[in-house]
Design a protein around this motif. Structure first.
Motif, PDB file in Angstrom:
ATOM      1  N   THR A 192     -87.578  21.536  51.002  1.00 26.01           N
ATOM      2  CA  THR A 192     -86.509  20.696  50.445  1.00 26.01           C
ATOM      3  C   THR A 192     -85.160  21.169  50.973  1.00 26.01           C
ATOM      4  O   THR A 192     -84.337  20.367  51.421  1.00 26.01           O
ATOM      5  CB  THR A 192     -86.521  20.753  48.899  1.00 26.01           C
ATOM      6  N   LEU A 193     -84.956  22.489  50.946  1.00 22.70           N
ATOM      7  CA  LEU A 193     -83.702  23.042  51.472  1.00 22.70           C
ATOM      8  C   LEU A 193     -83.544  22.693  52.947  1.00 22.70           C
ATOM      9  O   LEU A 193     -82.483  22.242  53.393  1.00 22.70           O
ATOM     10  CB  LEU A 193     -83.694  24.563  51.272  1.00 22.70           C
ATOM     11  N   TRP A 194     -84.615  22.876  53.735  1.00 27.36           N
ATOM     12  CA  TRP A 194     -84.565  22.638  55.182  1.00 27.36           C
ATOM     13  C   TRP A 194     -84.250  21.166  55.479  1.00 27.36           C
ATOM     14  O   TRP A 194     -83.362  20.845  56.280  1.00 27.36           O
ATOM     15  CB  TRP A 194     -85.898  23.073  55.807  1.00 27.36           C
ATOM     16  N   ILE A 195     -84.965  20.277  54.802  1.00 30.08           N
ATOM     17  CA  ILE A 195     -84.764  18.844  55.047  1.00 30.08           C
ATOM     18  C   ILE A 195     -83.358  18.418  54.608  1.00 30.08           C
ATOM     19  O   ILE A 195     -82.737  17.552  55.214  1.00 30.08           O
ATOM     20  CB  ILE A 195     -85.840  18.010  54.318  1.00 30.08           C
TER      21      ILE A 195
ATOM     22  N   ALA B  88     -80.976  16.888  49.534  1.00 31.48           N
ATOM     23  CA  ALA B  88     -79.753  17.589  49.134  1.00 31.48           C
ATOM     24  C   ALA B  88     -79.523  17.449  47.633  1.00 31.48           C
ATOM     25  O   ALA B  88     -79.163  18.415  46.956  1.00 31.48           O
ATOM     26  CB  ALA B  88     -78.556  17.060  49.924  1.00 31.48           C
ATOM     27  N   MET B  89     -79.770  16.242  47.117  1.00 32.03           N
ATOM     28  CA  MET B  89     -79.661  16.067  45.651  1.00 32.03           C
ATOM     29  C   MET B  89     -80.682  16.946  44.941  1.00 32.03           C
ATOM     30  O   MET B  89     -80.364  17.596  43.946  1.00 32.03           O
ATOM     31  CB  MET B  89     -79.968  14.612  45.263  1.00 32.03           C
ATOM     32  N   ALA B  90     -81.920  16.932  45.469  1.00 32.27           N
ATOM     33  CA  ALA B  90     -82.994  17.676  44.820  1.00 32.27           C
ATOM     34  C   ALA B  90     -82.674  19.168  44.814  1.00 32.27           C
ATOM     35  O   ALA B  90     -82.852  19.847  43.797  1.00 32.27           O
ATOM     36  CB  ALA B  90     -84.317  17.426  45.538  1.00 32.27           C
ATOM     37  N   PHE B  91     -82.174  19.668  45.950  1.00 32.02           N
ATOM     38  CA  PHE B  91     -81.904  21.106  45.994  1.00 32.02           C
ATOM     39  C   PHE B  91     -80.722  21.465  45.097  1.00 32.02           C
ATOM     40  O   PHE B  91     -80.730  22.517  44.449  1.00 32.02           O
ATOM     41  CB  PHE B  91     -81.685  21.579  47.434  1.00 32.02           C
ATOM     42  N   SER B  92     -79.727  20.600  45.030  1.00 32.39           N
ATOM     43  CA  SER B  92     -78.616  20.849  44.101  1.00 32.39           C
ATOM     44  C   SER B  92     -79.128  20.920  42.671  1.00 32.39           C
ATOM     45  O   SER B  92     -78.757  21.822  41.902  1.00 32.39           O
ATOM     46  CB  SER B  92     -77.571  19.730  44.198  1.00 32.39           C
ATOM     47  N   LEU B  93     -79.998  19.979  42.329  1.00 29.32           N
ATOM     48  CA  LEU B  93     -80.574  19.971  40.980  1.00 29.32           C
ATOM     49  C   LEU B  93     -81.337  21.269  40.716  1.00 29.32           C
ATOM     50  O   LEU B  93     -81.234  21.872  39.644  1.00 29.32           O
ATOM     51  CB  LEU B  93     -81.509  18.767  40.825  1.00 29.32           C
ATOM     52  N   PHE B  94     -82.097  21.698  41.722  1.00 31.66           N
ATOM     53  CA  PHE B  94     -82.877  22.941  41.615  1.00 31.66           C
ATOM     54  C   PHE B  94     -81.972  24.133  41.330  1.00 31.66           C
ATOM     55  O   PHE B  94     -82.249  24.938  40.430  1.00 31.66           O
ATOM     56  CB  PHE B  94     -83.659  23.142  42.919  1.00 31.66           C
ATOM     57  N   ILE B  95     -80.862  24.225  42.079  1.00 35.02           N
ATOM     58  CA  ILE B  95     -79.937  25.346  41.881  1.00 35.02           C
ATOM     59  C   ILE B  95     -79.341  25.312  40.473  1.00 35.02           C
ATOM     60  O   ILE B  95     -79.298  26.331  39.777  1.00 35.02           O
ATOM     61  CB  ILE B  95     -78.798  25.296  42.943  1.00 35.02           C
TER      62      ILE B  95
ATOM     63  N   TYR C 114    -102.089  14.335  33.629  1.00 32.38           N
ATOM     64  CA  TYR C 114    -102.477  13.573  34.822  1.00 32.38           C
ATOM     65  C   TYR C 114    -102.634  12.093  34.506  1.00 32.38           C
ATOM     66  O   TYR C 114    -102.332  11.235  35.322  1.00 32.38           O
ATOM     67  CB  TYR C 114    -103.765  14.122  35.441  1.00 32.38           C
ATOM     68  N   TRP C 115    -103.147  11.800  33.325  1.00 31.06           N
ATOM     69  CA  TRP C 115    -103.297  10.397  32.929  1.00 31.06           C
ATOM     70  C   TRP C 115    -101.927   9.717  32.892  1.00 31.06           C
ATOM     71  O   TRP C 115    -101.773   8.576  33.321  1.00 31.06           O
ATOM     72  CB  TRP C 115    -103.974  10.295  31.562  1.00 31.06           C
ATOM     73  N   ASN C 116    -100.928  10.424  32.366  1.00 34.20           N
ATOM     74  CA  ASN C 116     -99.611   9.836  32.174  1.00 34.20           C
ATOM     75  C   ASN C 116     -98.706   9.944  33.391  1.00 34.20           C
ATOM     76  O   ASN C 116     -97.658   9.310  33.440  1.00 34.20           O
ATOM     77  CB  ASN C 116     -98.912  10.510  30.985  1.00 34.20           C
ATOM     78  N   ASN C 117     -99.106  10.759  34.374  1.00 28.86           N
ATOM     79  CA  ASN C 117     -98.242  11.010  35.525  1.00 28.86           C
ATOM     80  C   ASN C 117     -97.942   9.711  36.280  1.00 28.86           C
ATOM     81  O   ASN C 117     -98.841   8.959  36.621  1.00 28.86           O
ATOM     82  CB  ASN C 117     -98.931  12.018  36.458  1.00 28.86           C
ATOM     83  N   PHE C 118     -96.673   9.484  36.540  1.00 36.80           N
ATOM     84  CA  PHE C 118     -96.260   8.210  37.112  1.00 36.80           C
ATOM     85  C   PHE C 118     -95.507   8.407  38.428  1.00 36.80           C
ATOM     86  O   PHE C 118     -95.789   7.746  39.435  1.00 36.80           O
ATOM     87  CB  PHE C 118     -95.369   7.499  36.089  1.00 36.80           C
ATOM     88  N   LEU C 119     -94.577   9.350  38.433  1.00 40.91           N
ATOM     89  CA  LEU C 119     -93.689   9.538  39.580  1.00 40.91           C
ATOM     90  C   LEU C 119     -94.455   9.773  40.879  1.00 40.91           C
ATOM     91  O   LEU C 119     -94.172   9.138  41.901  1.00 40.91           O
ATOM     92  CB  LEU C 119     -92.747  10.716  39.296  1.00 40.91           C
ATOM     93  N   TRP C 120     -95.453  10.662  40.837  1.00 39.95           N
ATOM     94  CA  TRP C 120     -96.146  11.011  42.071  1.00 39.95           C
ATOM     95  C   TRP C 120     -97.039   9.879  42.593  1.00 39.95           C
ATOM     96  O   TRP C 120     -96.916   9.497  43.765  1.00 39.95           O
ATOM     97  CB  TRP C 120     -96.920  12.324  41.892  1.00 39.95           C
ATOM     98  N   PRO C 121     -97.911   9.304  41.739  1.00 39.74           N
ATOM     99  CA  PRO C 121     -98.689   8.150  42.237  1.00 39.74           C
ATOM    100  C   PRO C 121     -97.791   7.020  42.743  1.00 39.74           C
ATOM    101  O   PRO C 121     -98.093   6.390  43.753  1.00 39.74           O
ATOM    102  CB  PRO C 121     -99.482   7.695  41.003  1.00 39.74           C
ATOM    103  N   LEU C 122     -96.676   6.784  42.057  1.00 34.20           N
ATOM    104  CA  LEU C 122     -95.743   5.744  42.488  1.00 34.20           C
ATOM    105  C   LEU C 122     -95.239   6.019  43.897  1.00 34.20           C
ATOM    106  O   LEU C 122     -95.052   5.108  44.701  1.00 34.20           O
ATOM    107  CB  LEU C 122     -94.556   5.688  41.517  1.00 34.20           C
TER     108      LEU C 122
ATOM    109  N   LEU D  15     -90.299  16.343  45.762  1.00 30.21           N
ATOM    110  CA  LEU D  15     -90.921  15.053  46.056  1.00 30.21           C
ATOM    111  C   LEU D  15     -90.998  14.744  47.559  1.00 30.21           C
ATOM    112  O   LEU D  15     -92.057  14.366  48.076  1.00 30.21           O
ATOM    113  CB  LEU D  15     -90.139  13.954  45.331  1.00 30.21           C
ATOM    114  N   VAL D  16     -89.887  14.922  48.254  1.00 34.05           N
ATOM    115  CA  VAL D  16     -89.848  14.562  49.681  1.00 34.05           C
ATOM    116  C   VAL D  16     -90.795  15.430  50.508  1.00 34.05           C
ATOM    117  O   VAL D  16     -91.657  14.908  51.227  1.00 34.05           O
ATOM    118  CB  VAL D  16     -88.399  14.624  50.211  1.00 34.05           C
ATOM    119  N   PRO D  17     -90.719  16.767  50.410  1.00 34.36           N
ATOM    120  CA  PRO D  17     -91.664  17.581  51.188  1.00 34.36           C
ATOM    121  C   PRO D  17     -93.115  17.385  50.777  1.00 34.36           C
ATOM    122  O   PRO D  17     -93.995  17.443  51.646  1.00 34.36           O
ATOM    123  CB  PRO D  17     -91.235  19.024  50.924  1.00 34.36           C
ATOM    124  N   LEU D  18     -93.360  17.149  49.504  1.00 36.39           N
ATOM    125  CA  LEU D  18     -94.741  16.910  49.074  1.00 36.39           C
ATOM    126  C   LEU D  18     -95.294  15.658  49.746  1.00 36.39           C
ATOM    127  O   LEU D  18     -96.427  15.638  50.227  1.00 36.39           O
ATOM    128  CB  LEU D  18     -94.820  16.741  47.564  1.00 36.39           C
TER     129      LEU D  18
END
Lengths: 279, 308
Positions: free
Chosen positions: B49-52, B284-291, A207-215, A125-128
């Protein structure tokens, strides 16, 4: 005689069981529709009424008055439609390559792409958000679609189906002088139409139901898809007298995917079955 | 990788099967749209994600301004009771979902596959319809169903003299209420997978068992369930992945409360990043979840392979 009786009892028992099972998915949906046509007075009385005494569609009018729902429908159709089209095209092309060509690293690449199916979007989510903002696309339709224009599920599904297309048909088309792009369009795609339909519906529903990304990516209300607009009703859901408005919103937001599913369920269910058990 | 149409294969058919140069070219052309999109928006982001996660960053400032923290975010998480709680909630949630979903889907699959009785199609349609409805919409409906006193669930329980089930409003029942909603919404999908698995079992196995005098339950235990092994493992895999990323019902119904009892990692990630401006910690939470996910998926895949 006793045998016939036993059979009849068993059959009635099964019917009863099926009826009870049917109640489980139907009850919440029925509650949604029934509540949406109740009056505020009826919603507030204790004990609450089960069957609406004076059904009215006022709540449906209200929900379109307090929120730009029509606009949101347009947004959702645009985003889900374009993204679905993109997923189908990229998946058919890649699925064909993985099913019918031999090249180095094919299987590794295939499984890496398919493996992304098991990647929860929230993990990226964050990098995207950062990537899409860097492209100047935060708070835009394109930004909502961009990360999801291809997916591993589609590639997997298409490869499974295209693998069953006989090589002879493809070879024959080649001997007739058809180019590869043309073979995909005129030979392969028509033969895997059930899979294309399945994938389209799956993608559209997703895509219709997707919520997390548009939010996460949208700020402007005018660009909200339906489910995000619907979540704006949350503040109403705390007061019982607005329950009809919330339920009307939920019902309206559910119509397109439900209708799509009911129209195509035979193909859809068969397609899902294919994703599970083969190979 | 320039695409020129006139270079299309006049090559003999045989090269197509042997992986000749023309094969490689067309494979590259056909695969690249998907590969480019998925690399840019799935594979690269995982690395980012890992880098951040090794930095402190609010997402409001340019990414160049983030400050190096090494494993500091991870150390913070391990020491943070709130994060440990949300990890625990996630594990409980996923385990409960899987433990309820798999047997239910198998039972429903048996019910919708074997008996020759009308109306099965309608039940299947209804069961699956819940999967298609937007989670946000139907979660709001369940909010009304779970409502204290006014809600129909409390009404029904009242007929049996049971009252005061807190559902979503009590820390001891909120998580299980969300589990029930999740299972309700998803079980139809897994049931369809079970039915598909059942159609793959050769009919003559049952024929032989019937000749030997085995009844329906005997056949279920000694033929159906063992033959469904692979399907069930697959369902466990998909159910785990779907349960781990649950977000919408938590956002709509509980916002992680009451008292953090429904705080699940995926919800904490979004909140930390977009409400608290803690993108480093969220990563960090996201990457932990990924692992953790990779470990779980690998374990299930290994179990699947052993069954084969």
């Amino acid at each position: 005689m006793t045998n016939a009786w036993r059979k009849m009892i068993a059959r009635s028992g099964l019917r009863l069981l099926l009826a009870l099972v049917l109640l489980v998915p139907v009850f919440p949906l029925a509650w949604m529709l029934l509540s949406s046509v109740k009056s505020p007075q009826e919603l507030m009385q204790t004990p609450p009424s089960w069957w609406p005494e004076q059904p009215s569609l006022d709540a449906y009018r209200t929900v379109f008055e307090i929120l730009p729902f029509g606009r949101a429908f347009g947004n959702s159709f645009l985003v889900a439609g374009v993204a679905t089209l993109s997923v189908v095209v990229t998946s058919v092309l890649a699925g064909y390559a993985f099913a019918k060509y031999r090249f180095k690293g094919r299987d590794t690449l295939f499984w890496v792409l398919v493996g992304t199916m098991f990647l929860p979007p929230v993990v990226m989510l964050v990098p995207l958000y950062w990537l899409v903002s860097q492209l100047g696309l935060s708070d835009s339709y394109l930004g909502v679609m961009l990360p999801w224009l291809a997916n591993g599920f589609g590639i997997f599904l298409m490869r499974q189906f295209i693998a069953d297309v006989p090589d002879e048909l493809i070879d024959a088309a080649r001997l007739d002088g058809a180019g590869e792009a043309r073979i995909v369009r005129t030979v392969v795609a028509p033969l895997v139409m059930p899979a294309v339909v399945t994938l389209s519906i799956f993608a559209f529903v997703f895509y219709w139901n997707n919520f997390l990304w548009p939010l996460s990516i949208l700020q402007t209300t005018e660009k909200f898809p339906v489910v995000l607009m619907l979540s704006q009703l949350l503040s109403y859901s705390t007061s019982v007298q607005y329950q009809n408005v919330v339920m009307a919103g939920a019902a309206v937001a559910s119509i397109p995917t439900i209708v799509l599913f009911l129209l195509t369920q035979r193909v859809f269910v068969a397609g899902i079955a294919r994703t599970g058990v083969k190979g | 990788m320039t695409i020129t149409r006139q270079a299309a294969p006049a090559a003999p058919v045989a090269t197509a099967k042997l992986g000749g140069p023309s094969d490689r070219k067309w494979a590259a052309i056909f695969v690249s749209p998907a590969v480019l999109i998925m690399t840019a928006f799935m594979l690269v982001p995982i690395l980012l994600t890992l880098w951040i996660s090794l930095h402190e960053w609010s997402m409001l400032t340019p990414i160049g301004d983030m400050t190096w923290r090494g494993l500091g975010n991870y150390a913070d998480l391990i020491g943070d009771p709130a994060f440990r709680g949300s990890m625990r909630n996630t594990i409980v949630y996923v385990l409960l979902v899987v433990a309820l979903t798999v047997p239910l889907a198998v039972l429903l699959g048996l019910l919708l596959y074997f008996p020759r009785v009308g109306g099965k199609g309608a039940v299947r349609t209804a069961l699956f319809a819940t999967y298609v409805i937007p989670t946000v919409a139907i979660a709001m409906v369940w909010g009304a169903l779970y409502a204290p006193t006014y809600g129909p669930f409390d009404q029904i329980l009242g007929w049996f003299g049971i009252s005061g089930v807190g559902w979503l409003s009590s820390p001891s029942t909120a998580l299980i209420s969300l589990v029930i909603f999740h299972v309700w919404q998803m079980v139809g999908y897994y049931t369809v997978l079970v039915v598909a698995g059942l159609t793959q079992i050769p009919g003559d196995l049952y024929e032989v068992a019937r000749v030997d005098g085995a009844g329906f339950w005997r056949q279920t235990v000694s033929i159906t369930l063992p033959m469904l092994g692979r399907t069930m493992t697959f369902i466990v895999l998909v159910a785990v992945v779907n349960a781990v990323q649950v977000f919408d019902p938590i956002y709509i119904l509980t916002q992680g409360g009451p008292a953090g009892s429904t705080d699940i990692v995926s919800f904490s990630i979004q909140r930390a990043a977009f409400q608290y401006g803690l993108a480093g910690q969220a990563s960090a939470m996201a990457f932990s979840l990924f692992i953790v996910m990779i470990a779980v998926v690998a374990a299930i895949m290994a179990a699947m392979r052993r069954r084969r």
